[in-house]
Design a protein around this motif. Structure first.
Motif, PDB file in Angstrom:
ATOM      1  N   GLY A  93       4.037  -2.894   3.507  1.00 40.95           N
ATOM      2  CA  GLY A  93       4.163  -4.129   2.733  1.00 40.95           C
ATOM      3  C   GLY A  93       4.191  -5.354   3.615  1.00 40.95           C
ATOM      4  O   GLY A  93       4.685  -5.319   4.750  1.00 40.95           O
ATOM      5  N   LYS A  94       3.660  -6.442   3.078  1.00 41.15           N
ATOM      6  CA  LYS A  94       3.633  -7.704   3.824  1.00 41.15           C
ATOM      7  C   LYS A  94       3.608  -8.858   2.831  1.00 41.15           C
ATOM      8  O   LYS A  94       2.852  -8.836   1.856  1.00 41.15           O
ATOM      9  CB  LYS A  94       2.374  -7.752   4.708  1.00 41.15           C
ATOM     10  CG  LYS A  94       2.276  -8.960   5.608  1.00 41.15           C
ATOM     11  CD  LYS A  94       3.192  -8.844   6.810  1.00 41.15           C
ATOM     12  CE  LYS A  94       2.957  -9.990   7.787  1.00 41.15           C
ATOM     13  NZ  LYS A  94       3.930  -9.968   8.903  1.00 41.15           N
ATOM     14  N   ALA A 151       0.863  -1.187   0.000  1.00 42.83           N
ATOM     15  CA  ALA A 151       0.000   0.000   0.000  1.00 42.83           C
ATOM     16  C   ALA A 151       0.896   1.233   0.000  1.00 42.83           C
ATOM     17  O   ALA A 151       1.662   1.451   0.942  1.00 42.83           O
ATOM     18  CB  ALA A 151      -0.920  -0.005   1.220  1.00 42.83           C
ATOM     19  N   LEU A 152       0.811   2.033  -1.056  1.00 39.09           N
ATOM     20  CA  LEU A 152       1.628   3.238  -1.219  1.00 39.09           C
ATOM     21  C   LEU A 152       0.854   4.465  -0.768  1.00 39.09           C
ATOM     22  O   LEU A 152      -0.247   4.735  -1.277  1.00 39.09           O
ATOM     23  CB  LEU A 152       2.031   3.387  -2.689  1.00 39.09           C
ATOM     24  CG  LEU A 152       2.665   4.721  -3.098  1.00 39.09           C
ATOM     25  CD1 LEU A 152       4.082   4.828  -2.564  1.00 39.09           C
ATOM     26  CD2 LEU A 152       2.662   4.878  -4.624  1.00 39.09           C
ATOM     27  N   GLU A 179      -1.611   0.295  11.117  1.00 41.46           N
ATOM     28  CA  GLU A 179      -0.565   1.266  10.790  1.00 41.46           C
ATOM     29  C   GLU A 179      -1.079   2.701  10.687  1.00 41.46           C
ATOM     30  O   GLU A 179      -0.362   3.642  11.018  1.00 41.46           O
ATOM     31  CB  GLU A 179       0.110   0.881   9.463  1.00 41.46           C
ATOM     32  CG  GLU A 179       0.927  -0.398   9.517  1.00 41.46           C
ATOM     33  CD  GLU A 179       2.272  -0.184  10.197  1.00 41.46           C
ATOM     34  OE1 GLU A 179       2.742   0.971  10.231  1.00 41.46           O
ATOM     35  OE2 GLU A 179       2.832  -1.170  10.701  1.00 41.46           O
ATOM     36  N   VAL A 180      -2.310   2.890  10.205  1.00 41.72           N
ATOM     37  CA  VAL A 180      -2.829   4.238   9.960  1.00 41.72           C
ATOM     38  C   VAL A 180      -3.464   4.784  11.235  1.00 41.72           C
ATOM     39  O   VAL A 180      -4.286   4.111  11.850  1.00 41.72           O
ATOM     40  CB  VAL A 180      -3.869   4.222   8.813  1.00 41.72           C
ATOM     41  CG1 VAL A 180      -4.456   5.622   8.610  1.00 41.72           C
ATOM     42  CG2 VAL A 180      -3.236   3.737   7.523  1.00 41.72           C
ATOM     43  N   LEU A 232      -5.479  -5.905   5.117  1.00 38.90           N
ATOM     44  CA  LEU A 232      -6.311  -4.779   5.553  1.00 38.90           C
ATOM     45  C   LEU A 232      -6.149  -4.542   7.050  1.00 38.90           C
ATOM     46  O   LEU A 232      -6.118  -3.387   7.508  1.00 38.90           O
ATOM     47  CB  LEU A 232      -7.781  -5.037   5.215  1.00 38.90           C
ATOM     48  CG  LEU A 232      -8.170  -4.992   3.733  1.00 38.90           C
ATOM     49  CD1 LEU A 232      -9.641  -5.357   3.568  1.00 38.90           C
ATOM     50  CD2 LEU A 232      -7.895  -3.614   3.131  1.00 38.90           C
ATOM     51  N   ALA A 233      -6.028  -5.626   7.827  1.00 38.48           N
ATOM     52  CA  ALA A 233      -5.826  -5.492   9.270  1.00 38.48           C
ATOM     53  C   ALA A 233      -4.472  -4.834   9.573  1.00 38.48           C
ATOM     54  O   ALA A 233      -4.343  -4.059  10.529  1.00 38.48           O
ATOM     55  CB  ALA A 233      -5.925  -6.855   9.938  1.00 38.48           C
ATOM     56  N   VAL A 234      -3.451  -5.121   8.735  1.00 41.07           N
ATOM     57  CA  VAL A 234      -2.147  -4.480   8.902  1.00 41.07           C
ATOM     58  C   VAL A 234      -2.285  -2.972   8.653  1.00 41.07           C
ATOM     59  O   VAL A 234      -1.745  -2.148   9.413  1.00 41.07           O
ATOM     60  CB  VAL A 234      -1.108  -5.091   7.938  1.00 41.07           C
ATOM     61  CG1 VAL A 234       0.194  -4.297   7.976  1.00 41.07           C
ATOM     62  CG2 VAL A 234      -0.849  -6.550   8.293  1.00 41.07           C
TER      63      VAL A 234
END
Length: 362
Positions: free
Chosen positions: A228-229, A218-219, A249-250, A243-245
């Motif tokens: 990234g994962k 996701a940029l 993070e946000v 999506l959970a990551v």
């Protein structure tokens, strides 16, 4: 007496203003020409030469020169004048003939022109043909694949996504999301021979396959940072985990706008239920056959060229560690991609392209 630094204020009509703006928006405009456009636009506001020079980081003499040139000759006055040198030996008619032959015909014994075959057919030297082709951006030896989108909501989706890029919503983050699936952990059968003066680095053509991994990324369009994962597979289950990551993070106080493609894993019932439980997430889908609209594709091209393609990995874990290392280095000094084309620019370009291929009978 009028002040020396403010006389001959440029008057810019709508057509000239549009052309100057186009020079500033185009990524291929030279820095010198872009500076001249900024000088004229600033001078047209009535600011003194000294003030414009200080604001743009140039000299008063430079500002005065291009301001006067525009007043005298308009936008043409900002272009570089022909440089002195030997007179041209190839006339406009000869140039037009080579360009027309290149675009509208082919040699009898091949599917495309080469510089030698065109030189023979046109009666010019290979060097002259090569210069003409370079000047007009013609590369007969190359072909590229393309597919025009047939998405019935194409225009609406382009305007939606480009709108996010050009004017992101407040108190929100815009993330371009996609997965680079089935990345192969390839190990060359023999060690690479290092680069030496006069000799490029060399590697064997054959390799061993040691499994695959999929990179979800996701940029952030505002900062250039990438979340990234890696996962063994690229199903809805993995997308939900990613999506959970992102959710973690946000910062909680921000809405999350995701730009992604129409791949099936993004639209399952599982994903829909997750989104209902996380109302700050908003999805924006690119049109079909328009992955170029998703900025993460440019970042995928970078990691492929810089880290993945020439690497040698004995296991998927080695490959994943290399990807994680690249992510870490990238995020230490991230740089966002600068989106310059408005939705109207894109739609107009595609309109012209559709018309051109319709005119050729395709």
């Amino acid at each position: 007496m009028a002040n020396h630094h403010t006389r001959a204020v440029p008057e810019i009509d709508d057509g000239q203003r549009e052309e100057l703006g186009r020079w500033l928006r185009r990524s291929k405009t030279g820095q010198a020409l872009a500076m001249r456009a900024r000088i004229v636009l600033a001078s047209a506001e009535g600011e003194s030469d000294m003030g414009v020079a200080a604001r743009l980081g140039t000299t008063r003499e430079t500002v005065g020169k291009w301001r006067r040139r525009f007043v005298e000759k308009g936008c043409d006055g900002l272009l570089d004048e022909p440089r002195p040198g030997a007179p041209r030996t190839v006339g406009d008619a000869d140039v037009e003939r080579v360009v027309t032959m290149t675009l509208e015909s082919m040699p009898r014994d091949a599917t495309q022109w080469s510089t030698r075959s065109m030189a023979k057919a046109s009666g010019m030297s290979s060097a002259t043909v090569n210069r003409i082709w370079r000047a007009f951006g013609l590369q007969p030896h190359r072909t590229e694949t393309f597919k025009l989108s047939t998405d019935p909501l194409f225009i609406e989706k382009v305007r939606d996504i480009v709108g996010l890029y050009m004017a992101p919503p407040e108190r929100a983050v815009v993330l371009c999301v996609d997965e680079k699936s089935q990345i192969q952990a390839l190990d060359r059968t023999q060690p690479m021979l290092p680069l030496r003066p006069g000799t490029p680095a060399r590697q064997t053509h054959d390799y061993e396959r040691n499994g695959t991994t999929s990179l979800f990324a996701a940029l952030d369009i505002a900062t250039g940072e990438v979340i990234g994962k890696c996962y063994p597979r690229h199903r809805s289950v993995e997308f939900r985990k990613f999506l959970a990551v992102i959710e973690k993070e946000v910062p909680r106080e921000l809405d999350v706008h995701l730009v992604l493609d129409n791949y099936g894993t993004h639209k399952t019932a599982m994903i829909h239920k997750w989104l209902l439980r996380h109302p700050r997430f908003h999805l924006h889908f690119t049109p079909t056959s328009a992955s170029w609209l998703n900025q993460i594709e440019r970042w995928f091209a970078e990691i492929t060229n810089k880290r993945i393609r020439r690497g040698s990995y004995r296991s998927t874990r080695e490959l994943e560690r290399a990807i994680e290392d690249y992510l870490s280095v990238h995020n230490d000094d991230p740089k966002p991609f600068i989106w310059t084309k408005s939705a109207d620019d894109i739609l107009e370009s595609l309109k012209r392209y559709r018309e051109s291929i319709s005119d050729t009978g395709h």
